[in-house]
Design a protein around this motif. Structure first.
Motif, short mmCIF file in Angstrom:
data_model
loop_
_atom_site.label_atom_id
_atom_site.label_comp_id
_atom_site.label_asym_id
_atom_site.label_seq_id
_atom_site.Cartn_x
_atom_site.Cartn_y
_atom_site.Cartn_z
N MET A 1 0.79 -1.30 0.01
CA MET A 1 0.03 -0.34 -0.05
C MET A 1 0.83 1.20 -0.06
O MET A 1 1.88 1.22 0.85
CB MET A 1 -1.04 0.07 1.25
CG MET A 1 -1.92 1.30 1.26
SD MET A 1 -2.82 1.12 2.85
CE MET A 1 -4.13 -0.37 2.54
N SER A 3 2.29 4.70 1.20
CA SER A 3 2.36 5.10 2.56
C SER A 3 1.54 6.62 2.65
O SER A 3 1.07 6.70 3.64
CB SER A 3 3.88 5.18 2.76
OG SER A 3 4.44 6.18 1.93
N SER A 5 -1.21 6.93 1.06
CA SER A 5 -2.74 6.65 1.16
C SER A 5 -3.13 5.94 2.10
O SER A 5 -4.30 5.67 2.54
CB SER A 5 -3.01 6.14 -0.24
OG SER A 5 -2.42 4.63 -0.34
N GLN A 6 -2.09 5.09 2.67
CA GLN A 6 -2.50 4.37 3.91
C GLN A 6 -3.00 5.16 5.20
O GLN A 6 -2.38 6.27 5.47
CB GLN A 6 -1.23 3.46 4.45
CG GLN A 6 -1.64 2.37 5.44
CD GLN A 6 -0.22 1.43 5.77
OE1 GLN A 6 0.61 2.05 5.70
NE2 GLN A 6 -0.68 0.31 6.66
N LYS A 7 -4.19 4.68 5.80
CA LYS A 7 -4.60 5.52 6.80
C LYS A 7 -3.61 5.17 8.21
O LYS A 7 -2.96 4.20 8.34
CB LYS A 7 -6.13 4.98 7.18
CG LYS A 7 -6.92 5.57 6.19
CD LYS A 7 -8.34 5.38 6.85
CE LYS A 7 -9.52 5.84 5.89
NZ LYS A 7 -10.91 5.95 6.41
N GLY A 30 -5.42 -2.55 8.66
CA GLY A 30 -4.59 -2.28 7.68
C GLY A 30 -3.93 -0.71 7.94
O GLY A 30 -3.31 -0.11 6.98
N TYR A 31 -4.37 -0.34 8.94
CA TYR A 31 -3.71 1.06 9.33
C TYR A 31 -2.12 0.96 9.75
O TYR A 31 -1.67 0.32 10.21
CB TYR A 31 -4.39 1.53 10.50
CG TYR A 31 -5.78 2.29 10.26
CD1 TYR A 31 -5.87 3.51 10.52
CD2 TYR A 31 -6.89 1.53 9.83
CE1 TYR A 31 -7.23 4.33 10.42
CE2 TYR A 31 -8.21 2.14 9.66
CZ TYR A 31 -8.26 3.43 9.90
OH TYR A 31 -9.36 3.90 9.78
N ALA A 47 5.01 -0.29 8.88
CA ALA A 47 3.65 0.24 9.22
C ALA A 47 3.46 0.46 10.85
O ALA A 47 2.37 0.47 11.23
CB ALA A 47 2.48 -0.64 8.83
#
Length: 237
Positions: A1, A3, A5-7, A30-31, A47
């Motif tokens: 993902m 970085s 756009s990842q919440k 998925g945050y 993450a």
């Protein structure tokens, strides 16, 4: 993902109990997660970022938000989970206890939330969840805790005030108001007494609070809500 756009969720008091479970839950969604507490071990993964420090110190709040934005580019959720609970007769509170509760429960909220809101406004929105206590609404002579009610009650009022202030600007603000939750902060011998405070006859579990925060995270038409997760304490006895 990607970085950018990842919440991203920032969680205070993240090293154990409810905070550690919230870190795990948001990572499961998925945050990217930024956790902070005095005892958390420094870490920087793809993450996950752990930033040690005393949340009562404005410098800690600035470091957490600055490092979060530098690493992940945004902040979508802030969970103000860090807190101090001291139950004792009002006249027995010491100046040090007063300073500690004001510092963590109010100062910790203020410093990091102000910086998080600035970032959320710049990116177009976000969500804040404050963890309070149902003793704010349901004082109990068996649990004298004026300083907890003073500070967490202020946090509860601030939740509604912030929700209204930013309602048209993309930022939702809610609170979870727990009863007594079975966490490492409670000694084993106190558990039966704490269970008896709830009309349902038992204490809550950490998962109950995680589920409540998860609900609020996904309830996009809910803001200014004080969600009681307290086994009926706030309803009566």
């Amino acid at each position: 993902m990607d970085s950018q756009s990842q919440k991203v969720a920032v969680i205070t008091g993240a090293s154990r109990g409810i905070g550690a479970s919230l870190v795990e839950a948001y990572r499961g969604f998925g945050y990217a997660v930024v956790g902070t507490s005095r005892s958390i071990a420094p870490a920087s993964e793809d993450a996950f970022l752990a930033v040690p420090g005393d949340i009562a110190d404005a410098a800690t709040a600035k470091r957490v938000i600055t490092e979060a934005v530098a690493k992940f580019g945004r902040i979508d959720t802030l969970v103000n989970n860090a807190g101090i609970f001291v139950a004792k007769p009002f006249t027995d509170y010491t100046p040090d206890e007063y300073a500690a509760l004001i510092g963590v429960n109010l100062g910790g909220f203020f410093h990091i939330t102000q910086l998080a809101v600035e970032q959320m406004l710049a990116q177009g929105g976000g969500h804040i969840v404050n963890i309070t206590t149902s003793l704010v609404d349901n004082a109990d002579s068996n649990v004298p805790s004026v300083l907890t009610s003073l500070t967490k009650g202020g946090l509860q009022s601030a939740t509604k005030s912030l929700a209204i202030e930013y309602a048209t600007r993309g930022i939702r603000v809610n609170a979870v108001s727990p009863g007594a939750i079975k966490t490492p902060m409670h000694p084993e011998q106190a558990l039966p007494i704490l269970a008896g405070l709830h009309p349902v006859g038992r204490m809550g579990e950490i998962g109950d609070i995680v589920e409540a925060v998860t609900y609020l995270e996904n309830a996009h038409f809910v803001t200014g809500e004080i969600l009681h997760v307290d086994g009926g304490m706030s309803a009566g006895h």
